[in-house]
Motif scaffolding. Structure first.
Motif, mmCIF file in Angstrom:
data_model
loop_
_atom_site.group_PDB
_atom_site.id
_atom_site.type_symbol
_atom_site.label_atom_id
_atom_site.label_comp_id
_atom_site.label_asym_id
_atom_site.label_seq_id
_atom_site.Cartn_x
_atom_site.Cartn_y
_atom_site.Cartn_z
ATOM 1 N N GLN A 65 0.825 -1.211 0.000
ATOM 2 C CA GLN A 65 0.000 0.000 0.000
ATOM 3 C C GLN A 65 0.860 1.263 0.000
ATOM 4 N N THR A 66 1.628 1.401 -1.049
ATOM 5 C CA THR A 66 2.473 2.574 -1.248
ATOM 6 C C THR A 66 2.042 3.240 -2.542
ATOM 7 N N ASP A 67 1.544 4.462 -2.436
ATOM 8 C CA ASP A 67 1.086 5.161 -3.647
ATOM 9 C C ASP A 67 2.227 5.368 -4.622
ATOM 10 N N PRO A 68 1.951 5.207 -5.941
ATOM 11 C CA PRO A 68 0.651 4.901 -6.564
ATOM 12 C C PRO A 68 0.481 3.421 -6.927
ATOM 13 N N LEU A 69 1.176 2.514 -6.223
ATOM 14 C CA LEU A 69 1.148 1.100 -6.608
ATOM 15 C C LEU A 69 -0.256 0.505 -6.692
ATOM 16 N N PRO A 70 -1.127 0.673 -5.671
ATOM 17 C CA PRO A 70 -2.439 0.021 -5.765
ATOM 18 C C PRO A 70 -3.235 0.441 -6.997
ATOM 19 N N ALA A 71 -3.244 1.724 -7.301
ATOM 20 C CA ALA A 71 -3.986 2.190 -8.476
ATOM 21 C C ALA A 71 -3.338 1.688 -9.763
ATOM 22 N N ASP A 72 -2.019 1.647 -9.807
ATOM 23 C CA ASP A 72 -1.330 1.184 -11.004
ATOM 24 C C ASP A 72 -1.548 -0.309 -11.232
ATOM 25 N N VAL A 73 -1.593 -1.089 -10.161
ATOM 26 C CA VAL A 73 -1.859 -2.523 -10.304
ATOM 27 C C VAL A 73 -3.279 -2.747 -10.807
ATOM 28 N N ALA A 74 -4.241 -2.008 -10.251
ATOM 29 C CA ALA A 74 -5.623 -2.132 -10.721
ATOM 30 C C ALA A 74 -5.726 -1.778 -12.202
ATOM 31 N N HIS A 75 -5.005 -0.743 -12.613
ATOM 32 C CA HIS A 75 -5.001 -0.351 -14.031
ATOM 33 C C HIS A 75 -4.376 -1.446 -14.890
ATOM 34 N N ALA A 76 -3.264 -2.017 -14.428
ATOM 35 C CA ALA A 76 -2.576 -3.060 -15.195
ATOM 36 C C ALA A 76 -3.461 -4.298 -15.362
ATOM 37 N N ILE A 77 -4.206 -4.660 -14.308
ATOM 38 C CA ILE A 77 -5.128 -5.795 -14.404
ATOM 39 C C ILE A 77 -6.174 -5.532 -15.477
ATOM 40 N N THR A 78 -6.730 -4.328 -15.476
ATOM 41 C CA THR A 78 -7.738 -3.972 -16.471
ATOM 42 C C THR A 78 -7.172 -4.032 -17.878
ATOM 43 N N VAL A 79 -5.946 -3.542 -18.045
ATOM 44 C CA VAL A 79 -5.308 -3.549 -19.362
ATOM 45 C C VAL A 79 -5.143 -4.966 -19.873
ATOM 46 N N TRP A 80 -4.561 -5.853 -19.068
ATOM 47 C CA TRP A 80 -4.282 -7.208 -19.541
ATOM 48 C C TRP A 80 -5.569 -8.030 -19.687
ATOM 49 N N ARG A 81 -6.521 -7.827 -18.795
ATOM 50 C CA ARG A 81 -7.802 -8.522 -18.940
ATOM 51 C C ARG A 81 -8.446 -8.199 -20.287
ATOM 52 N N GLY A 82 -8.300 -6.969 -20.706
ATOM 53 C CA GLY A 82 -8.906 -6.535 -21.951
ATOM 54 C C GLY A 82 -8.222 -7.055 -23.199
ATOM 55 N N THR A 158 9.772 13.681 -9.189
ATOM 56 C CA THR A 158 10.524 13.682 -10.444
ATOM 57 C C THR A 158 9.584 13.612 -11.646
ATOM 58 N N PRO A 159 9.745 14.507 -12.614
ATOM 59 C CA PRO A 159 8.883 14.464 -13.809
ATOM 60 C C PRO A 159 8.988 13.106 -14.512
ATOM 61 N N GLY A 160 7.848 12.557 -14.868
ATOM 62 C CA GLY A 160 7.819 11.287 -15.584
ATOM 63 C C GLY A 160 7.789 10.064 -14.695
ATOM 64 N N LEU A 161 7.932 10.230 -13.367
ATOM 65 C CA LEU A 161 7.977 9.067 -12.483
ATOM 66 C C LEU A 161 6.650 8.308 -12.490
ATOM 67 N N ASP A 162 5.537 9.019 -12.383
ATOM 68 C CA ASP A 162 4.236 8.341 -12.342
ATOM 69 C C ASP A 162 4.002 7.524 -13.605
ATOM 70 N N GLU A 163 4.345 8.091 -14.751
ATOM 71 C CA GLU A 163 4.175 7.366 -16.017
ATOM 72 C C GLU A 163 5.071 6.140 -16.060
ATOM 73 N N CYS A 164 6.293 6.285 -15.550
ATOM 74 C CA CYS A 164 7.240 5.170 -15.546
ATOM 75 C C CYS A 164 6.740 4.040 -14.649
ATOM 76 N N LEU A 165 6.209 4.386 -13.481
ATOM 77 C CA LEU A 165 5.718 3.359 -12.564
ATOM 78 C C LEU A 165 4.533 2.603 -13.164
ATOM 79 N N ALA A 166 3.600 3.330 -13.765
ATOM 80 C CA ALA A 166 2.438 2.675 -14.376
ATOM 81 C C ALA A 166 2.867 1.741 -15.498
ATOM 82 N N LEU A 167 3.796 2.206 -16.323
ATOM 83 C CA LEU A 167 4.310 1.392 -17.424
ATOM 84 C C LEU A 167 5.032 0.156 -16.897
ATOM 85 N N THR A 168 5.856 0.343 -15.873
ATOM 86 C CA THR A 168 6.637 -0.764 -15.328
ATOM 87 C C THR A 168 5.742 -1.840 -14.725
ATOM 88 N N ILE A 169 4.739 -1.432 -13.976
ATOM 89 C CA ILE A 169 3.839 -2.401 -13.350
ATOM 90 C C ILE A 169 3.079 -3.194 -14.407
#
Length: 222
Positions: A65-82, A158-169
């Motif tokens: 439960q470290t932001d933004p991991l939970p939201a990024d994992v939920a997004h990644a699940i939705t992406v791959w499910r689709g 850091t600029p771009g960190l949120d995008e990098c984390l979402a992509l990485t997850i």
């Protein structure tokens, strides 16, 4: 044969063809997903292929439960499910790590053992990721949980960190669903150093094929 009988036969034939497509999709543009590990005989290599069987769906994922991991994992699940046409893959977030099939944490920890295969993602400069696949000594079992490590290598603002984390997850979750190798194509999400945020058509084709070929290992765990 009566017109009604002819229609019924035609409908049955169409259904049979459709079911054949579901059972064995034909995808030409794919890449190698199978993992190569040292053969148990001591000579050569064994090839490991895996997908989550229907009876183990949805895959249970515990996320730190470290932001933004939970939201990024939920997004990644939705992406791959689709990416799957017939519901071959699904996942859900659980609150109990001891019952999880996949565990997502921050930081890149040391390798967990000699049987672990670490799949690195060389994402720079804002963050990095890795997925640990742990196999039994005879290469017949995938020992759960699969562990995903997400490392924000830069400061939170850091600029771009949120995008990098979402992509990485999303990339690392692709490893956990059975894409055990990196794509050789830089335009794919599963490239070793990806730059696209969602799976490409080649990623999708590869994932669909994985889920319609036999696994060589059995998932063993919670």
């Amino acid at each position: 044969m009566s017109p009604r009988g002819q229609l019924t036969a035609a409908a049955f034939a169409a259904l049979s063809l459709a079911c054949g497509d579901i059972a064995s999709p034909r995808r030409a543009d794919i890449y190698e997903w199978r993992l190569e590990v040292a053969a148990t005989s001591g000579e050569g290599l064994d090839t490991v292929s895996f997908h989550w069987p229907a009876e183990r769906l949805p895959v249970r994922i515990w996320v730190e439960q470290t932001d933004p991991l939970p939201a990024d994992v939920a997004h990644a699940i939705t992406v791959w499910r689709g990416e799957f046409l017939y519901g071959e893959y699904d996942a859900t977030v659980v609150s109990d790590s001891s019952a999880a099939d996949v565990i997502v944490t921050t930081g890149i920890q040391p390798d967990i053992g000699v049987s672990a295969v670490r799949l690195h993602s060389a994402l720079a400069p804002q963050c990095a990721g890795a997925t640990d696949i742990n196999l039994s000594d005879d290469n017949t079992q995938l020992l759960l949980p699969i562990r995903i490590h997400i490392d924000p290598t830069s400061a939170p603002a850091t600029p771009g960190l949120d995008e990098c984390l979402a992509l990485t997850i999303t990339h690392e979750l692709g490893h956990s669903l059975g894409i055990f190798r990196h794509s050789p194509n830089s335009s794919d999400l599963m490239y070793f150093n990806p730059s696209v945020p969602v799976p490409s058509e080649r990623d999708r084709n590869t994932a669909e094929v994985i889920y319609h070929v036999p696994s060589t290992v059995e998932a063993v765990g919670p």
